[in-house]
Write an enzyme that holds these catalytic residues in place. Sequence first.
Site, PDB file in Angstrom:
ATOM      1  N   GLU A 261       2.885   3.288   8.007  1.00 40.03           N
ATOM      2  CA  GLU A 261       4.192   3.064   7.390  1.00 40.03           C
ATOM      3  C   GLU A 261       5.223   3.767   8.257  1.00 40.03           C
ATOM      4  OE1 GLU A 261       7.186   4.221   3.882  1.00 40.03           O
ATOM      5  OE2 GLU A 261       5.165   5.046   3.776  1.00 40.03           O
ATOM      6  N   CYS A 295      12.804   6.153   4.224  1.00 43.67           N
ATOM      7  CA  CYS A 295      12.624   4.987   5.097  1.00 43.67           C
ATOM      8  C   CYS A 295      13.188   3.713   4.482  1.00 43.67           C
ATOM      9  CB  CYS A 295      11.167   4.811   5.461  1.00 43.67           C
ATOM     10  SG  CYS A 295      10.078   4.639   4.030  1.00 43.67           S
TER      11      CYS A 295
END
Length: 492
Positions: A261, A295
């Site tokens: 990720e 993020c």
Amino acid sequence: MLQHILSELTGTGAFRGQMFIDGRWTDGSARDVFEVENPANERIIGTIPQGTAEDAAEALAAARKAQPAWAALPPYERAKFLVALADAVRANDGVLARIVVAEQGKPLNQAMGEIGATETFLRYAAESARRIEGDIFPSDVPNEEVWIRRVPHGVVVGLTAWNFPAALAARKLGPALVAGNTFVLKAHEFTPFSGIALAALAQAVGFPPGVFNVVTGAGRTAGEALVTDPRSDLITMTGSTRAGKEIYRAGADQIKVLRLELGGKAPFIVMEDADIDAAADSAVAARFGNCGQICTCNERMYLHEKIAEEFLDKLVARTQRLRVGDPLSNADIGPKISAPERDKVDAIVRESIAAGAEIRLQGGALRDGHYAKGHWYAPTILKVRDNSVPAMRQEIFGPVIPAMTVGSFEEALALANDSEYGLSAYVYSQNFKRLMRSAEALAFGEIYVNRSSGELVQGFHTGWGQSGLGGEDGKYGLDGYFRKKTMYVNWS
């Protein structure tokens, strides 16, 4: 032990952290230590061993030794350990949140939210124990069936980022363990104490030795050793795209299974028919939480020309009400994690202004008075003319919003997709056709429609393009912690 960790981190001394390997606390073979800084005041709050390749090997050996017995337990029995750990997290949530504040700098109410998510990740994983399914297919051969079984990989290595040190560890630990894997955590060196605290709770509730291990130190030493060692079967990492590419290369020789990720550059599209107030509230929440260090944050905005100025006025007014300050006070925004991270954000803003960006809210680095110590950056809003300025291209990861005007929904979609990242996107519109069009056209793994950020544990958090491989959460996230075994069963 947690209260001791907290008192040391927030007192006048420095907490001496250790690694947790095979059920024991140890300095390992490390000769050096890494100093951990409180980003709000730059005080050294503790040290951790600079773990070596030998320490990584010891942790992997312990995990490998423990894995067969752990996998032999029925999933429901493995889940009981996760429930006990979740109960311990809830019972100690205030202490854990203050540990997060001390090492990471997010405001206390946001740290409490992170610890709540930590508990939720563990409980959801435990609830999945009775949902582990295989498949049986008819064969082309008489008296035969095809069985597809889900089995654990073996030893999972978790590499976590510094922005959510407790939640990211639990997000990986829970599904890995309920699937029958054992786990080695390499917590980020900026924020190691949340992972250490989680291991202390796991020890307290009786986790078997070797099932959950914590190695500390730098990514280029301990982290690389964990990735390249043949005893690690699955690498799950949350971090920057740069770091993800390095792990990709490091694992290539052994064809490691990777779940990465990575970075994001989320577009936030607001059309002329949107609920402008709701969109403005969402834009603020989706950008300035955790000082913009998420993020999935609102990283760039595309505003329809008919509402652009009205929206920017509302956005500026709401942002001006945010308070920057002591994370233990009622502040909305704490410090950036480090001086280099703050300076990176400042450089992107300066380069964007030089490229023609207009300042709609003057923020910038704060270095005087109450902000003389710490890594502070005030909210900044820019209006840009095109998609080429640095603030629209580079991941900012800080409290800065660049926005530009668009003439149509199709233009907004095209500009949103004009990025190497593909993690999250936002769309505000009341037009159902536009919403369905965005579902088809936006090249992102996660899309928020008429709502702010915050993925749910039953969803699937996944990135496209330079934003990563695989994903976390829900049944699809859990599935990644298994591999498949096919059996052709003939009873002729």
